[in-house]
Design an enzyme around this catalytic site. Structure first.
Site, PDB file in Angstrom:
ATOM      1  N   HIS A 200       0.771  -1.217  -0.011  1.00  0.00           N
ATOM      2  CA  HIS A 200      -0.114  -0.029   0.089  1.00  0.00           C
ATOM      3  C   HIS A 200       0.936   1.533   0.017  1.00  0.00           C
ATOM      4  O   HIS A 200       0.606   2.104  -0.786  1.00  0.00           O
ATOM      5  CB  HIS A 200      -1.097   0.038   1.093  1.00  0.00           C
ATOM      6  N   HIS A 204       0.993   3.937  -3.172  1.00  0.00           N
ATOM      7  CA  HIS A 204       0.861   5.371  -3.196  1.00  0.00           C
ATOM      8  C   HIS A 204       2.017   6.221  -3.661  1.00  0.00           C
ATOM      9  O   HIS A 204       2.180   7.531  -3.926  1.00  0.00           O
ATOM     10  CB  HIS A 204       0.096   5.880  -1.676  1.00  0.00           C
ATOM     11  N   HIS A 229      -7.948  -0.470  -4.828  1.00  0.00           N
ATOM     12  CA  HIS A 229      -8.564  -0.452  -3.661  1.00  0.00           C
ATOM     13  C   HIS A 229     -10.088  -1.392  -3.442  1.00  0.00           C
ATOM     14  O   HIS A 229     -10.173  -1.864  -2.565  1.00  0.00           O
ATOM     15  CB  HIS A 229      -8.949   1.078  -2.971  1.00  0.00           C
ATOM     16  N   GLU A 341     -10.909  10.682  -5.016  1.00  0.00           N
ATOM     17  CA  GLU A 341      -9.696  10.575  -3.842  1.00  0.00           C
ATOM     18  C   GLU A 341      -9.082  11.857  -3.360  1.00  0.00           C
ATOM     19  O   GLU A 341      -9.295  11.751  -2.026  1.00  0.00           O
ATOM     20  CB  GLU A 341      -8.290  10.490  -5.059  1.00  0.00           C
ATOM     21  N   HIS A 356     -11.994  11.249  -0.320  1.00  0.00           N
ATOM     22  CA  HIS A 356     -11.495  10.385   0.281  1.00  0.00           C
ATOM     23  C   HIS A 356     -10.613  10.823   1.143  1.00  0.00           C
ATOM     24  O   HIS A 356     -10.391  10.296   2.333  1.00  0.00           O
ATOM     25  CB  HIS A 356     -10.959   9.448  -0.936  1.00  0.00           C
ATOM     26  N   HIS A 360      -9.931  10.228   5.354  1.00  0.00           N
ATOM     27  CA  HIS A 360      -8.760   9.632   6.045  1.00  0.00           C
ATOM     28  C   HIS A 360      -8.539  10.627   7.207  1.00  0.00           C
ATOM     29  O   HIS A 360      -8.051  10.087   8.241  1.00  0.00           O
ATOM     30  CB  HIS A 360      -7.563   9.642   5.130  1.00  0.00           C
ATOM     31  N   HIS A 396     -13.092   2.704   3.245  1.00  0.00           N
ATOM     32  CA  HIS A 396     -12.870   2.304   1.861  1.00  0.00           C
ATOM     33  C   HIS A 396     -13.858   1.506   0.993  1.00  0.00           C
ATOM     34  O   HIS A 396     -14.358   1.606  -0.016  1.00  0.00           O
ATOM     35  CB  HIS A 396     -11.704   1.785   1.424  1.00  0.00           C
TER      36      HIS A 396
END
Ligand code: CUO
Length: 690
Positions: A200, A204, A229, A341, A356, A360, A396
């Protein structure tokens, strides 16, 4: 690459076993050390010194210097990612390798170490003159992000007493973050798997959402954000069902207490603090953190969400020029991926915000939303740690559901979209040595990882942590295909999904399609008549080998400065091979294996070769280095859309070029010793692999 060793230690200190130090121009030392220059430069005699050319002009670094050395750095924080983007830009623009090295050395003791490491990693992956340097594993640089903090004091003691080479690996206990009183703990082995978290982090790194446009704007990046995802969720749900748990529940109600807590037991080495936990029943509130310049309300998330749903149901978004941009069958998902995102490719951040990323953030700061307790973000604030927390999957699942809503607005695949004229797939069979046919075997395995690169203590030399992870016996597929036409190319697509739902009832296709986990995808030449295709599990287009995930593991480590080393960096992105198959159950968890052979001619992407020979190891989730995504179909094909009318079960979905096979995953609760002994030291960085 020594720049990555012990990231919090000053640059001029001799670098461990290899005894390499940098001959740093006095002007490069930070002010505190300048008066000590002559003393410092002779303090570590012997060994190898790397000369550093002094640059006449140091570019303006004020933006990346805006974050202090001991502050936590989060890519989900827009101001931090802007600072990192600036640093990436500055380093990318150096004219030569020498200049890059010199500027990197200058930056290293000034810039926040976590930001520096991130930016330099992005630069090394993307610059033609450094692409073939071998990046160390992120878990070697920052082991504290990947394992129980109690390991480090034990490692320190062992190193102080025992010589390198004779040290005993420090075992990380299986149950370190919780016990079974917490229902979610049953799958902590998945959430806390080092390889999964490395994947992960690496994904990114390869697909940053901010930075120079030529780095961010990769082929179909928004769509891959969705697909990679989505696959994490499919895999997580399969893992949950194997453990008698229900599928993950979307985080839909943002005012309700969050039932899942998480106590990471990780150290933050920069700030010398522990990572903040989240107790059960925490409630999301507006975020107002002036220090990090991150301020938004939960209502903002609500507004962005409503506008996104509105766009999906209208069939278009509004861009910053006020024009309608249609969400077409092929392009829509990519546009939405970047917008939700959100990456800098979002076509209207003012209108659609950053749903998104700020989700987070809202979760990451839930324990201290206005910074009154001066606490850092929780694990959701960092791509290296986010997947440890059960809430990651609930968030997610929510995001994925938005993408699924879009997919339900575009036409289903017709029989013609799915079929492949005169190609019939007759059967598929799974075989593994010593196992019944169509059975996967899973068990626990131990592996070692070297901590010495990331720990700043003396005496130096390798010291290993020993962790336990899921593993499966390697297996092969045998696929029989009849081709009644001329010779042609087919794309073989292999997926696996659970057969029964939580109640023990067979899945309906509408639900099961979202649970299909991609196991492999490859192209093959089909001769006229009967074709028998044999494919090994280790060749999967989804995974990378164990020794690439944990780069310190010896024998297959390529020499630096080779094409194989370039493979290493990009291919650090990839699902860990040991997690290809879910854990299953002692009774044999029942699944359906699915194989489709589609028409290779329609799947081909012009100019998709790129550096495929260098790196296409995990192209399904990570793409191919310097190339277009290698499959022309929508990602997730043929399961990415709702089924055509009349299809209720998987059986009804099948066209003659598809086949399914019932299989079982049988778990045995035994632990296998490490594949390789940890007593061998890692080879010196920059030296040939052994
Ligand atoms: Cu990978 Cu939410 O995008 O963590």
């Amino acid at each position: 690459l020594y720049l990555f060793d012990r990231p919090t230690e000053p640059i001029f200190i001799g670098k461990g076993d290899d005894n390499v130090s940098f001959d740093v121009p006095t002007e490069y030392l930070i002010d505190r050390y300048k008066p000590l220059a002559s003393d410092i430069q002779t303090r570590f005699p012997g060994g190898k010194t790397v000369p550093i050319t002094k640059l006449n002009n140091i570019p303006d670094l004020s933006i990346p210097l805006g974050l202090s050395r001991d502050a936590p750095f989060s890519l989900f924080n827009p101001s931090h990612s802007k600072m990192a983007a600036k640093l990436i830009d500055i380093l990318m623009n150096t004219k030569s390798y020498d200049e890059l090295l010199s500027l990197s050395v200058y930056c290293r003791d000034r810039i926040n170490p976590y930001m520096f490491t991130y930016a330099l990693s992005v630069v090394i992956i993307h610059r033609p003159d450094t692409r073939n340097l071998r990046l160390p594993s992120h878990s070697e640089m920052f082991p504290s992000l990947y394992m129980d903090s109690s390991v480090f004091s034990r490692a320190r003691e062992e190193s102080a007493v025992v010589q390198a080479g004779s040290r005993t690996p420090i075992e990380i206990p299986h149950d370190y973050s919780a016990n079974n009183l917490d229902a979610e703990h049953r799958i902590s082995y998945f959430r806390e798997d080092i390889g999964i978290n490395l994947h992960h982090w690496h994904w990114h790194l390869v697909y940053p959402f901010d930075g120079p446009l030529n780095i961010v704007n990769k082929d179909r990046r928004g769509e891959l954000f969705f697909y990679m995802h989505q696959q994490i969720l499919a895999r997580y749900n399969m893992e949950r069902l194997s453990n008698n748990m229900n599928r993950v529940v979307r985080l839909t109600n943002w005012n309700e207490p969050i039932a899942e807590g998480y106590f990471p037991k990780l150290d933050n080495i920069l700030a010398n603090r522990v990572w903040p936990p989240r107790p059960v029943n925490a409630v999301l509130t507006n975020i107002s953190r002036e220090v990090e310049q991150i301020t938004f309300d939960i209502e903002d998330l609500v507004r962005w969400r409503d506008r996104i749903f509105n766009a999906i149901h209208s069939g278009f978004i509004i861009n910053t020029a006020g024009q309608q941009v249609r969400l077409t069958e092929n392009e829509g998902i990519n546009i939405l991926g970047n917008l939700i995102e959100a990456s800098i490719l979002s076509q209207n951040p003012n209108l659609y915000g950053s749903l998104h990323n700020n989700g987070h953030n809202a979760i990451a700061y839930i324990h201290d939303p206005d910074n009154r307790f001066l606490e850092n973000y929780g694990v959701m604030g960092d791509s290296a740690t986010a997947m440890r927390d059960p809430i990651f999957y609930r968030w997610h699942a929510y995001i994925d559901d938005i993408f699924q809503e879009f997919k339900s607005t575009i036409p289903s695949y017709s029989v013609q979209n799915l079929g492949f004229d005169s190609v019939n797939v007759q059967s598929v069979e799974v075989t593994a040595t010593g196992l019944p046919r169509n059975e996967f075997a899973t068990f626990w395995q131990q592996s070692d990882t070297d901590l010495s690169r990331g720990l700043d203590f003396l005496p130096r030399g390798s010291i290993f942590a020993r962790f336990t992870h899921l593993q499966h016996a390697p297996f092969s597929y045998k696929i029989v295909v009849d081709n009644n036409g001329n010779q042609r190319v087919g794309t073989v697509r292999i997926f696996l999904a659970p057969k029964f739902d939580e109640r023990g009832l067979p899945f309906l296709f509408r639900e099961q399609r979202k649970l299909f986990v991609e196991l492999d995808k490859f192209s093959t030449s089909l001769k006229r008549g009967r074709n028998e295709i044999v494919r090994r599990s280790t060749d999967s287009s989804v995974t990378i080998p164990h020794e690439v995930t944990y780069r310190n593991q010896g024998s297959n480590r390529p020499a630096a400065n080779t094409d194989a080393a370039a493979t290493f960096n990009f291919c650090g992105c990839g699902w860990p091979q040991n997690m290809l198959i879910a854990k299953g159950s002692v009774d044999g968890f029942q699944c359906q294996l699915f194989v489709m052979v589609s028409n290779g001619e329609n799947d081909q992407v012009p100019n998709a070769q790129g550096d495929a020979q260098v790196c296409d190891d995990a192209s399904s989730y990570c793409g191919v280095l310097n190339s277009r995504y290698p499959d022309a179909r929508s990602m997730g094909y043929p399961f990415d859309r709702t089924p055509r009318d009349g299809v209720v079960t998987l059986q009804q979905f099948l066209t003659p070029n598809m086949v399914t096979q019932d299989v079982r995953i049988r778990f045995t609760n035994r632990t296998v010793a490490p594949l390789q002994s940890a007593t061998a030291s890692r080879p010196a960085a920059g030296a040939s692999g052994n």
